[in-house]
Design a protein around this motif. Structure first.
Motif, PDB file in Angstrom:
ATOM      1  N   GLY A  57      96.329  -5.615  -7.632  1.00 50.58           N
ATOM      2  CA  GLY A  57      96.594  -4.603  -8.649  1.00 50.58           C
ATOM      3  C   GLY A  57      98.036  -4.211  -8.867  1.00 50.58           C
ATOM      4  O   GLY A  57      98.327  -3.376  -9.737  1.00 50.58           O
ATOM      5  N   ALA A  58      98.970  -4.769  -8.111  1.00 50.88           N
ATOM      6  CA  ALA A  58     100.386  -4.451  -8.315  1.00 50.88           C
ATOM      7  C   ALA A  58     100.920  -5.197  -9.534  1.00 50.88           C
ATOM      8  O   ALA A  58     100.598  -6.373  -9.722  1.00 50.88           O
ATOM      9  CB  ALA A  58     101.192  -4.813  -7.075  1.00 50.88           C
ATOM     10  N   LYS A  59     101.741  -4.539 -10.336  1.00 49.04           N
ATOM     11  CA  LYS A  59     102.390  -5.206 -11.473  1.00 49.04           C
ATOM     12  C   LYS A  59     103.592  -6.003 -10.984  1.00 49.04           C
ATOM     13  O   LYS A  59     103.959  -7.019 -11.574  1.00 49.04           O
ATOM     14  CB  LYS A  59     102.828  -4.158 -12.485  1.00 49.04           C
ATOM     15  CG  LYS A  59     103.568  -4.705 -13.704  1.00 49.04           C
ATOM     16  CD  LYS A  59     102.644  -5.497 -14.617  1.00 49.04           C
ATOM     17  CE  LYS A  59     103.392  -6.076 -15.822  1.00 49.04           C
ATOM     18  NZ  LYS A  59     103.943  -5.055 -16.734  1.00 49.04           N
ATOM     19  N   GLY A  60     104.202  -5.524  -9.907  1.00 46.86           N
ATOM     20  CA  GLY A  60     105.369  -6.205  -9.364  1.00 46.86           C
ATOM     21  C   GLY A  60     105.489  -5.988  -7.874  1.00 46.86           C
ATOM     22  O   GLY A  60     104.709  -5.235  -7.273  1.00 46.86           O
ATOM     23  N   THR A  61     106.458  -6.658  -7.269  1.00 45.28           N
ATOM     24  CA  THR A  61     106.677  -6.546  -5.831  1.00 45.28           C
ATOM     25  C   THR A  61     108.175  -6.442  -5.568  1.00 45.28           C
ATOM     26  O   THR A  61     108.995  -6.753  -6.428  1.00 45.28           O
ATOM     27  CB  THR A  61     106.129  -7.771  -5.078  1.00 45.28           C
ATOM     28  OG1 THR A  61     106.825  -8.948  -5.528  1.00 45.28           O
ATOM     29  CG2 THR A  61     104.632  -7.945  -5.304  1.00 45.28           C
ATOM     30  N   MET A  62     108.509  -6.010  -4.352  1.00 41.55           N
ATOM     31  CA  MET A  62     109.899  -5.979  -3.917  1.00 41.55           C
ATOM     32  C   MET A  62     110.032  -6.732  -2.604  1.00 41.55           C
ATOM     33  O   MET A  62     109.170  -6.599  -1.733  1.00 41.55           O
ATOM     34  CB  MET A  62     110.385  -4.541  -3.722  1.00 41.55           C
ATOM     35  CG  MET A  62     110.861  -3.864  -4.983  1.00 41.55           C
ATOM     36  SD  MET A  62     111.720  -2.311  -4.602  1.00 41.55           S
ATOM     37  CE  MET A  62     112.779  -2.180  -6.037  1.00 41.55           C
ATOM     38  N   ILE A  63     111.096  -7.502  -2.486  1.00 36.66           N
ATOM     39  CA  ILE A  63     111.379  -8.169  -1.223  1.00 36.66           C
ATOM     40  C   ILE A  63     112.681  -7.615  -0.653  1.00 36.66           C
ATOM     41  O   ILE A  63     113.658  -7.435  -1.379  1.00 36.66           O
ATOM     42  CB  ILE A  63     111.466  -9.705  -1.365  1.00 36.66           C
ATOM     43  CG1 ILE A  63     112.552 -10.114  -2.381  1.00 36.66           C
ATOM     44  CG2 ILE A  63     110.109 -10.285  -1.770  1.00 36.66           C
ATOM     45  CD1 ILE A  63     112.859 -11.600  -2.391  1.00 36.66           C
ATOM     46  N   GLY A  64     112.682  -7.329   0.637  1.00 36.11           N
ATOM     47  CA  GLY A  64     113.871  -6.861   1.321  1.00 36.11           C
ATOM     48  C   GLY A  64     114.299  -7.843   2.382  1.00 36.11           C
ATOM     49  O   GLY A  64     115.236  -8.615   2.212  1.00 36.11           O
ATOM     50  N   ARG A  65     113.555  -7.866   3.488  1.00 40.05           N
ATOM     51  CA  ARG A  65     113.910  -8.753   4.594  1.00 40.05           C
ATOM     52  C   ARG A  65     113.960 -10.216   4.154  1.00 40.05           C
ATOM     53  O   ARG A  65     114.825 -10.964   4.607  1.00 40.05           O
ATOM     54  CB  ARG A  65     112.921  -8.566   5.743  1.00 40.05           C
ATOM     55  CG  ARG A  65     113.067  -7.210   6.426  1.00 40.05           C
ATOM     56  CD  ARG A  65     112.053  -7.045   7.553  1.00 40.05           C
ATOM     57  NE  ARG A  65     112.276  -5.792   8.270  1.00 40.05           N
ATOM     58  CZ  ARG A  65     111.636  -4.655   8.018  1.00 40.05           C
ATOM     59  NH1 ARG A  65     110.728  -4.615   7.051  1.00 40.05           N
ATOM     60  NH2 ARG A  65     111.902  -3.568   8.719  1.00 40.05           N
ATOM     61  N   ALA A  66     113.060 -10.634   3.290  1.00 39.76           N
ATOM     62  CA  ALA A  66     113.009 -12.050   2.897  1.00 39.76           C
ATOM     63  C   ALA A  66     114.323 -12.507   2.275  1.00 39.76           C
ATOM     64  O   ALA A  66     114.800 -13.619   2.537  1.00 39.76           O
ATOM     65  CB  ALA A  66     111.848 -12.292   1.930  1.00 39.76           C
ATOM     66  N   TYR A  67     114.942 -11.663   1.458  1.00 37.56           N
ATOM     67  CA  TYR A  67     116.219 -12.093   0.860  1.00 37.56           C
ATOM     68  C   TYR A  67     117.387 -11.840   1.799  1.00 37.56           C
ATOM     69  O   TYR A  67     118.394 -12.577   1.767  1.00 37.56           O
ATOM     70  CB  TYR A  67     116.415 -11.459  -0.519  1.00 37.56           C
ATOM     71  CG  TYR A  67     117.204 -10.176  -0.581  1.00 37.56           C
ATOM     72  CD1 TYR A  67     118.598 -10.177  -0.528  1.00 37.56           C
ATOM     73  CD2 TYR A  67     116.564  -8.946  -0.752  1.00 37.56           C
ATOM     74  CE1 TYR A  67     119.329  -9.002  -0.612  1.00 37.56           C
ATOM     75  CE2 TYR A  67     117.282  -7.768  -0.845  1.00 37.56           C
ATOM     76  CZ  TYR A  67     118.663  -7.796  -0.773  1.00 37.56           C
ATOM     77  OH  TYR A  67     119.374  -6.625  -0.862  1.00 37.56           O
ATOM     78  N   ILE A  68     117.268 -10.829   2.669  1.00 35.35           N
ATOM     79  CA  ILE A  68     118.329 -10.572   3.643  1.00 35.35           C
ATOM     80  C   ILE A  68     118.440 -11.741   4.626  1.00 35.35           C
ATOM     81  O   ILE A  68     119.550 -12.134   5.027  1.00 35.35           O
ATOM     82  CB  ILE A  68     118.093  -9.258   4.390  1.00 35.35           C
ATOM     83  CG1 ILE A  68     118.249  -8.061   3.434  1.00 35.35           C
ATOM     84  CG2 ILE A  68     119.052  -9.111   5.571  1.00 35.35           C
ATOM     85  CD1 ILE A  68     119.642  -7.877   2.883  1.00 35.35           C
ATOM     86  N   TYR A  69     117.306 -12.326   5.022  1.00 33.95           N
ATOM     87  CA  TYR A  69     117.360 -13.522   5.873  1.00 33.95           C
ATOM     88  C   TYR A  69     118.204 -14.597   5.196  1.00 33.95           C
ATOM     89  O   TYR A  69     119.044 -15.248   5.824  1.00 33.95           O
ATOM     90  CB  TYR A  69     115.960 -14.100   6.107  1.00 33.95           C
ATOM     91  CG  TYR A  69     114.978 -13.210   6.823  1.00 33.95           C
ATOM     92  CD1 TYR A  69     115.379 -12.288   7.777  1.00 33.95           C
ATOM     93  CD2 TYR A  69     113.607 -13.314   6.557  1.00 33.95           C
ATOM     94  CE1 TYR A  69     114.450 -11.492   8.438  1.00 33.95           C
ATOM     95  CE2 TYR A  69     112.681 -12.527   7.210  1.00 33.95           C
ATOM     96  CZ  TYR A  69     113.096 -11.610   8.145  1.00 33.95           C
ATOM     97  OH  TYR A  69     112.175 -10.837   8.786  1.00 33.95           O
ATOM     98  N   GLY A  70     117.960 -14.800   3.905  1.00 33.25           N
ATOM     99  CA  GLY A  70     118.708 -15.818   3.174  1.00 33.25           C
ATOM    100  C   GLY A  70     120.181 -15.485   3.080  1.00 33.25           C
ATOM    101  O   GLY A  70     121.043 -16.352   3.266  1.00 33.25           O
ATOM    102  N   LEU A  71     120.492 -14.224   2.808  1.00 35.03           N
ATOM    103  CA  LEU A  71     121.886 -13.803   2.714  1.00 35.03           C
ATOM    104  C   LEU A  71     122.605 -13.993   4.041  1.00 35.03           C
ATOM    105  O   LEU A  71     123.712 -14.550   4.092  1.00 35.03           O
ATOM    106  CB  LEU A  71     121.952 -12.335   2.290  1.00 35.03           C
ATOM    107  CG  LEU A  71     123.357 -11.753   2.160  1.00 35.03           C
ATOM    108  CD1 LEU A  71     124.074 -12.334   0.953  1.00 35.03           C
ATOM    109  CD2 LEU A  71     123.296 -10.230   2.074  1.00 35.03           C
ATOM    110  N   GLY A  72     121.997 -13.538   5.130  1.00 30.73           N
ATOM    111  CA  GLY A  72     122.612 -13.671   6.444  1.00 30.73           C
ATOM    112  C   GLY A  72     122.767 -15.112   6.874  1.00 30.73           C
ATOM    113  O   GLY A  72     123.678 -15.454   7.635  1.00 30.73           O
ATOM    114  N   ALA A  73     121.882 -15.959   6.368  1.00 30.90           N
ATOM    115  CA  ALA A  73     121.927 -17.377   6.737  1.00 30.90           C
ATOM    116  C   ALA A  73     122.955 -18.158   5.940  1.00 30.90           C
ATOM    117  O   ALA A  73     123.728 -18.945   6.492  1.00 30.90           O
ATOM    118  CB  ALA A  73     120.549 -18.006   6.540  1.00 30.90           C
ATOM    119  N   MET A  74     122.999 -17.920   4.617  1.00 26.52           N
ATOM    120  CA  MET A  74     123.777 -18.806   3.746  1.00 26.52           C
ATOM    121  C   MET A  74     124.442 -18.093   2.578  1.00 26.52           C
ATOM    122  O   MET A  74     124.811 -18.733   1.596  1.00 26.52           O
ATOM    123  CB  MET A  74     122.850 -19.905   3.196  1.00 26.52           C
ATOM    124  CG  MET A  74     122.170 -20.765   4.249  1.00 26.52           C
ATOM    125  SD  MET A  74     120.711 -21.654   3.611  1.00 26.52           S
ATOM    126  CE  MET A  74     121.370 -22.540   2.225  1.00 26.52           C
TER     127      MET A  74
END
Length: 389
Positions: free
Chosen positions: A323-340
């Motif tokens: 039922g959500a219209k949208g979602t938010m990601i926090g840790r998932a993109y922070i992993y990517g930022l910290g990695a590369m």
């Protein structure tokens, strides 16, 4: 060369490359971390219904969030001290989000300022507001977000007081990091991170330093922030802030149907079902468990997004199906930022969109806008069988 196929691959790289205190800041919850863990494990309890002999051509993950076109129903959540995970972190994440076609949300407690991010992007971004006791600063902060042409104000409701996070206290978390023997040994093994930080002038809280009287350095900042989160925040103040802003407002931190009704009553454009990533009230239910009752209560009155626990495109699909219209990601993109850096944020978004697209198709749907609860198998007791209060 590491082949990145999932968010966990980025997480492992992030752990190797970022200082321990900043990785731990990302990868932790409050107290026993029960809610932090269940935010992800509760997604695993939902099963997808595989369908076959269905035309899977011409698929689309495009949608809209608060009237803005998006390449998939995902926004980058506000995350504090993102610029300590990687130099110029907020700028790089915002640029990745802009190119990918999803919203970026800048935290009040960012390292790069509102003006920094606006100067390096063309698309409007969202600004997340912590309510502070200093109303003059609060008003000026909102005016700065207006001047930067932010397209939405995300008001965080669940941080009137700070939940205790054991790892942050034990690590002596600060931005920039305090030079103790332990931190210097750790930083010695994170040369890539260190070289990046030496290349930028952005090393402390850009939305605060220079914008508050008598706040000139990290030590005075710590004392100020410890006193500034507003425990008196109530719905009347939310209404005043909404009027002060005058644009689209998203209320973040809703976990109860009664609070969702109040959010709809004050005229929020959207609400975010969130427990702050398990970093505030430990022992609260996961966001995905809370979602169905909130959808039932206000799903026809306000746009509903979900935050906390999303680590894959399948999690996005399940949240939308519930039922959500949208979602938010926090840790998932922070992993990517910290990695590369920026490339890692883009990779995280690519991984999630690919998983969303393929899983949606294998469930017999070609358009994310057609996804509903019919693609799920939901346990009978998923929402919990609690005694009546």
């Amino acid at each position: 060369m590491t082949v990145i196929t999932c968010i966990d691959d980025l997480k492992r790289l992030h752990k190797r490359r970022a200082p321990k205190m900043f990785f731990d800041y990302c990868e932790s919850g409050s107290w026993t971390e029960q809610t932090f863990r269940e935010n992800t494990s509760d997604f695993d309890k939902l099963r997808l219904r595989q369908r076959v002999a269905v035309d899977m051509t011409n698929r689309s993950t495009t949608s809209q969030l608060i009237g803005e076109d998006v390449s998939m129903p995902v926004a980058l959540a506000p995350v504090g001290i993102t610029g300590m995970q990687h130099y110029d972190g907020e700028i790089l994440a915002a640029k990745a989000a802009e190119k990918f076609g999803v919203p970026f949300t800048l935290s009040t407690m960012s390292i790069c300022s509102i003006e920094d991010v606006a100067a390096h992007t063309k698309s409007p971004f969202w600004f997340q507001l912590y309510t502070m006791k200093d109303e003059d600063y609060l008003r000026r902060l909102i005016e700065r977000a207006k001047a930067a042409k932010c397209s939405a104000l995300v008001i965080t409701l669940d941080l009137q007081i700070l939940g205790q996070r054991h790892k942050d206290l034990k690590n002596g978390l600060s931005a920039p990091p305090k030079l103790t023997l332990a931190s210097m040994i750790d930083l010695a093994f994170r040369w890539r991170w260190g070289m990046g930080m030496l290349s930028t002038k952005r090393r402390t809280f850009g939305n605060i330093i220079g914008h508050v009287d008598n706040i000139k350095d990290p030590s005075s900042l710590s004392a100020w922030t410890a006193e500034q989160f507003d425990p008196a925040l109530d719905w009347k103040k939310v209404e005043r802030i909404k009027e002060m802003w005058g644009g689209k407002v998203i209320l973040k931190g809703i976990l109860d149907a009664e609070d969702a009704k109040m959010a709809a009553k004050v005229g929020a454009d959207a609400i975010i079902v969130s427990n702050h990533g398990g970093r505030q009230l430990d022992g609260a239910i996961s966001s995905i468990r809370a979602l169905p009752s909130i959808v039932e209560a206000v799903g026809d009155q306000v746009e509903i997004h979900l935050d906390s626990g999303i680590r894959s495109g399948q999690d996005v699909l399940k949240a939308v199906a519930m039922g959500a219209k949208g979602t938010m990601i926090g840790r998932a993109y922070i992993y990517g930022l910290g990695a590369m850096g920026q490339q890692g944020v883009t990779k995280a978004l690519e991984v999630i969109r690919n998983e969303l697209d393929v899983s949606m198709a294998l469930c017999g749907k070609r358009d994310i806008k057609d996804v509903g609860r019919d693609i799920l198998l939901v346990p009978e007791d998923f929402e919990g069988r609690w005694q009546a209060s």
